[in-house]
Design an enzyme around this catalytic site. Structure first.
Site, PDB file in Angstrom:
ATOM      1  N   CYS A  32       0.832  -1.232   0.055  1.00  0.00           N
ATOM      2  CA  CYS A  32      -0.196  -0.035   0.028  1.00  0.00           C
ATOM      3  C   CYS A  32       0.837   1.270  -0.179  1.00  0.00           C
ATOM      4  O   CYS A  32       0.602   2.228  -0.400  1.00  0.00           O
ATOM      5  CB  CYS A  32      -0.886  -0.200   1.106  1.00  0.00           C
ATOM      6  SG  CYS A  32      -0.204  -0.153   2.665  1.00  0.00           S
ATOM      7  N   HIS A 310      -1.452   1.430   7.439  1.00  0.00           N
ATOM      8  CA  HIS A 310      -1.715   1.418   6.241  1.00  0.00           C
ATOM      9  C   HIS A 310      -1.657   2.708   5.414  1.00  0.00           C
ATOM     10  O   HIS A 310      -1.672   3.769   6.142  1.00  0.00           O
ATOM     11  CB  HIS A 310      -3.278   0.699   6.056  1.00  0.00           C
ATOM     12  CG  HIS A 310      -3.999   0.634   4.730  1.00  0.00           C
ATOM     13  ND1 HIS A 310      -3.257  -0.396   3.618  1.00  0.00           N
ATOM     14  CD2 HIS A 310      -5.041   1.199   4.226  1.00  0.00           C
ATOM     15  CE1 HIS A 310      -4.132  -0.445   2.720  1.00  0.00           C
ATOM     16  NE2 HIS A 310      -5.089   0.671   2.912  1.00  0.00           N
TER      17      HIS A 310
END
Length: 366
Positions: A32, A310
């Site tokens: 990510c 994330h």
């Protein structure tokens, strides 16, 4: 993506130019950090246009060695040439090349998006400079055999020559000047250094403007930190400050949200509230120029610490904001940007914080 995808496709068809594409990127196990940076760079229009032009001019050279630049250009070309307006693409070739190129990104551990952005831009610069040098050498060799009536521009061996300016430099590079003033003779010494992004220290309940002001605040050098003045030929008390001498076309601001805490023996994430405006004017420039910037992308770190979490990104395209979370692409509202300012409380459940900001210079209309 199903029904959500078809709704997005309809909205994109109604509100966006025909040629634009909005594709999610497949996650290959904690990638990510890479996907969020790639989305921001794709919607950095000057960078994308230069990269696609590079691809068009070099795709016939299939015998050339694959590198980070060719893999990125190929990925952006794939996205821009999709028949549909939205969908998902797997940046597999790019990720494989990244892991081959840099062992830091080979593991499936959480990586830092800023480190990746730094590595990528510097890698692209290195490749372009080498290509430029290689293209110049044949012409220089052939011209050395010719008689010139004018003055020679050649550099003698061992002399200093300024490096070539690449289109990556033209997009992102600015110049800082470190001004040091001797408090005895008042001589001011300027030392310039280039930057591709600015890393700013942050404080609770602050703003980008105040962070930039602190970045350029005056510091006194005394006691063991005295400055050696060439004019006085001795160590002297001095004042120094950092100012922006040349503003970049694309201003990338990195907020230092990860701080090493000695008592804890580890890094801690600062979820401080730092307001970043949609329109920004730099106040700490050498010439007090009034170049204005407009926010077009925000990289957001989600999570409570530096070693897990994330990354997502929100980008502005044709006056509309979109939300990218790996494979997911959604239209969103401008007000969503404010939710990433951070928390006014020291301990908060909201860990979705703006981490890297992308601003583009705005041409002033007369």
């Amino acid at each position: 993506m199903g029904a959500a995808s078809s709704r997005l496709e309809k909205a994109l068809g109604e509100q966006f130019p025909e040629g634009e594409r909005y594709f999610g990127l497949e996650n290959f196990g904690n990638t990510c950090y890479c996907n969020s940076v790639l989305q921001a760079l794709y919607f950095c229009v000057p960078f994308r246009e230069q990269l696609l032009e590079y691809y068009a001019n070099n795709k016939s050279a299939s015998d050339g060695e694959e590198n980070m630049l060719t893999c990125l250009a190929d990925l952006f070309s794939q996205i821009s040439n999709q028949k549909k307006k939205t969908g998902v693409i797997a940046p597999k070739r790019f990720i494989q090349r990244l892991k081959k190129q840099n062992e830091l990104f080979r593991s499936y551990m959480h990586q830092d998006a800023h480190e990746f952005l730094n590595f990528l831009l510097n890698e692209l610069v290195d490749i372009l400079e080498k290509e430029c040098k290689a293209n110049k050498e044949p012409s220089q060799n052939s011209s050395s055999n010719k008689t010139s009536n004018g003055p020679s521009n050649g550099q003698p061996n061992g002399s200093h020559k300024e490096p070539d300016t690449t289109w990556v430099h033209k997009c992102f590079q600015g110049i800082l000047t470190n001004q040091t003033k001797c408090l005895r003779c008042e001589t001011v010494t300027d030392r310039d250094e280039t930057f591709l992004d600015l890393s700013l220290d942050i404080e609770q309940n602050s703003s980008i403007t105040s962070c930039l002001k602190n970045f350029s605040s005056t510091e006194t050098l005394n006691a063991e930190d005295k400055f050696f003045c060439d004019k006085c030929c001795s160590l002297q008390e001095a004042q120094k400050r950092m100012k922006i001498k040349k503003q970049p076309n694309i201003l990338v601001i990195h907020l230092k949200r990860f701080k090493y805490i000695e008592q804890l023996g580890r890094y801690k994430k600062l979820t401080y509230r730092v307001v970043f405006p949609l329109e920004l004017k730099l106040m700490n420039t050498v010439d007090n120029s009034d170049l204005e910037y407009s926010l077009f992308a925000v990289l957001v770190h989600v999570g409570s610490g530096p070693n897990h979490g994330h990354y997502i990104s929100v980008v502005k395209s044709h006056n509309h904001w979109l939300f990218f979370d790996d494979e997911t692409v959604e239209m969103t509202d401008e007000s969503m940007v404010q939710t990433f300012f951070g928390s006014a409380q020291e301990f908060s459940g909201n860990t979705d914080n703006g981490y890297i900001l992308f601003y583009e210079s705005v041409a002033k209309t007369s």
